[in-house]
Design a protein around this motif. Structure first.
Motif: not given
Ligand SMILES: C[S@@+](CC[C@H](N)C(=O)[O-])C[C@H]1O[C@@H](n2cnc3c(N)ncnc32)[C@H](O)[C@@H]1O
Length: 243
Positions: A204-209
């Motif tokens: 989910r943190q990777l998707a933020k970018y």
């Protein structure tokens, strides 16, 4: 091994261990797998004791190099390896033959010596331009104009072995560089970015970018049925998911 390798002098913190008796206890597990890390280990591969923990094993490095070579946009002819370490990934990129030039950055001088030496063993030293220094500075001050032609690969430190015990690895607290620092710095240079991260990284943190409705691909790299690590591909990489 050529004369050139033999005549080189290793700095005091650099070693080539030939027998288990010479190997510090905390590296012995890694040393036991030395041929999976570097198949040409016996030709005189150099590592510092710390570098053993971070080096990407050769089959994984080759697979990543193969994927980036195949899936990167055609107009990109330069590969920048921001954290070269002892050369695991850098050598694989150079061996792929896909890149006009590989630029490799490493801030620890002894580790950089290992990478250069190991690249000679694999016969690819001449394809690589080496930088000793901080990758963020080098990219900003020396490589900036190459951004539009480059793919940036980064295998940052993961903050020690603690990542192994986390069910989900929090990339915002990754030491010394958080996902935010890495992405913010690198995206000022290029929009084609590949990050090599712990297998349990919070997707989910990777998707933020990911910009707007664009997509990023997350690929797990496995050995013997277990994920070793993952790569997240930001940018216009064609891949199994977009073929
Ligand atoms: C995980 S290792 C990279 C391993 C490498 N991919 C390999 O296969 O050998 C991370 C490396 O980044 C280096 N490093 C840490 N901070 C850096 C920085 N700001 N700029 C350049 N190198 C850095 C460390 O010295 C370490 O060698």
């Amino acid at each position: 091994m050529s004369e050139d390798h033999i005549s080189e002098e290793a700095p005091p913190e650099v070693h080539h261990y030939n027998e288990i008796g010479e190997v510090p206890w905390d590296i012995q597990n890694y040393w036991a797998q030395r041929y999976r890390i570097f198949s040409k280990y016996d030709e005189g591969v150099w590592l510092t004791d710390d570098a053993w923990f971070g080096v990407t094993p050769e089959p994984v490095a080759n697979k990543i190099a193969d994927h980036i070579a195949k899936y990167a946009p055609e107009g990109r002819s330069i590969l920048v390896d921001a954290f070269a370490g002892a050369g695991g990934n850098t050598i694989a990129f150079a061996l792929s033959g896909r890149w006009k030039r590989v630029y490799a950055i490493e801030k620890n001088p002894a580790v950089l010596k290992c990478a250069k030496h190991n690249a000679k063993i694999y016969g690819v030293d001449h394809k690589i331009t080496w930088f000793e220094g901080d990758c963020f500075d080098v990219i900003k001050n020396q490589l900036k104009v190459l951004g539009p032609y480059s793919v940036l690969f980064a295998s940052p430190p993961w903050g020690g072995p603690g990542y192994r015990y986390d069910e989900i690895f929090d990339l915002s607290t990754m030491e010394p560089y958080s996902i935010n620092t890495l992405f913010t710095e690198y995206s000022m240079f290029t929009d084609q970015i590949v990050l090599y991260l712990p297998r349990t990284s919070d997707v989910r943190q990777l998707a933020k970018y990911v910009k707007g409705t664009e997509q990023a691909t997350v690929m797990h790299y496995c050995m013997e049925g277990a994920s070793k690590a993952l790569c997240v591909y930001y940018g216009d990489f064609r891949g199994p998911s977009t073929d």
